[in-house]
Design an enzyme around this catalytic site. Sequence first.
Site, PDB file in Angstrom:
ATOM      1  N   HIS A   1       0.665  -1.104  -0.207  1.00 56.36           N
ATOM      2  CA  HIS A   1      -0.063  -0.069   0.094  1.00 56.36           C
ATOM      3  C   HIS A   1       0.740   1.203  -0.025  1.00 56.36           C
ATOM      4  CE1 HIS A   1      -3.519   2.589   1.237  1.00 56.36           C
ATOM      5  NE2 HIS A   1      -2.560   3.433   1.851  1.00 56.36           N
ATOM      6  N   GLU A   2       1.805   1.432   0.862  1.00 57.32           N
ATOM      7  CA  GLU A   2       2.546   2.548   1.055  1.00 57.32           C
ATOM      8  C   GLU A   2       3.736   2.632  -0.322  1.00 57.32           C
ATOM      9  OE1 GLU A   2       2.119   4.618   3.252  1.00 57.32           O
ATOM     10  OE2 GLU A   2       0.680   3.583   4.490  1.00 57.32           O
TER      11      GLU A   2
ATOM     12  N   GLU B   1      -6.038   6.713  -1.425  1.00 54.09           N
ATOM     13  CA  GLU B   1      -5.822   5.331  -0.672  1.00 54.09           C
ATOM     14  C   GLU B   1      -6.561   4.097  -1.041  1.00 54.09           C
ATOM     15  OE1 GLU B   1      -4.339   5.134   2.217  1.00 54.09           O
ATOM     16  OE2 GLU B   1      -3.765   7.430   2.123  1.00 54.09           O
TER      17      GLU B   1
ATOM     18  N   HIS C   1       1.477   4.351  -3.004  1.00 61.26           N
ATOM     19  CA  HIS C   1       1.585   5.857  -3.008  1.00 61.26           C
ATOM     20  C   HIS C   1       2.749   6.273  -3.590  1.00 61.26           C
ATOM     21  CE1 HIS C   1      -1.969   6.292  -0.624  1.00 61.26           C
ATOM     22  NE2 HIS C   1      -1.351   5.393   0.426  1.00 61.26           N
TER      23      HIS C   1
END
Length: 287
Positions: A144-145, A206, A148
């Site tokens: 997820h990070e 997100e 980004h």
Amino acid sequence: MRINFVVVALALVSGLAGAADRTVVQDGITVRQRLPFEALVPAEQVESQSRMQYSQLLNAAQEKHALLPDSDPRVQRVRAVAQRLISYAPRWKPEAQRWQWQVNVLNSGTVNAFCMPGGRIAFFSGILDKLQMTDDEIAAVMGHEMAHALREHSRYQQGKTAVTGMLAQGIGSLLGYRYNIDPNLTQQGAQIATKGLALKYSRDDEREADLIGLDIAARAGYDPRAGIVLWQKMGALSKSAPPALLSTHPLGPERIEKIQEHLPLLLPLYASAKGTTVDKLPPYATR
């Protein structure tokens, strides 16, 4: 009636900026094909800021004896997961193949992790310890990070917020002059419209990062069902949360629903990485 003109105009600013984006499908995942707002923020500037901020963070942590050593089992676990995920990052950004990836763990009770532009990753020991994370759950957070950074969400947000802020203020000032409205009122309206638009796109970022992160994790051999358990654990840890409308992060149940919708896409990737088929996968087990 005059106030309505301001509200409508500012709503148009938000609506036009939002409508300019369209969705496309990449690797079966719906992502946004965005206006090039990030072009307003030089890539070199973002890279320089990222490198400096990460270095400052590590130096500060080291001074406080909060930077876990390479020999710490938690550091070794996180780096082992990162090594596998990094191999699949270029699918979403070819330039990531040239990034000088860094992975560190900070000794802090904070339940958080991040990946800066250029592949600078930091986990806080709190998220590992308090959530009793499996490697699959570490991969869900890390993916997820990483997403980004790969999608340049922060750079895009900087450029977009600057543009929409100027447009909103310009229209607000014009209407204030034309209809003799208190300039403080139009200024407040501009700020509200800009902030609301930024929140919306941040929530979109997100959602996008959730799915891209699990795509990377699944291809690397980590169970995407860990994303569901992860948000269940997060929900149990934080009993109260702001309404989704006022939060930059979608609420846990919404994220879980999106992950479940995409499991038919993600599970075959995971099964293939494990050399088996979806119907032969065992139930997901957490700690």
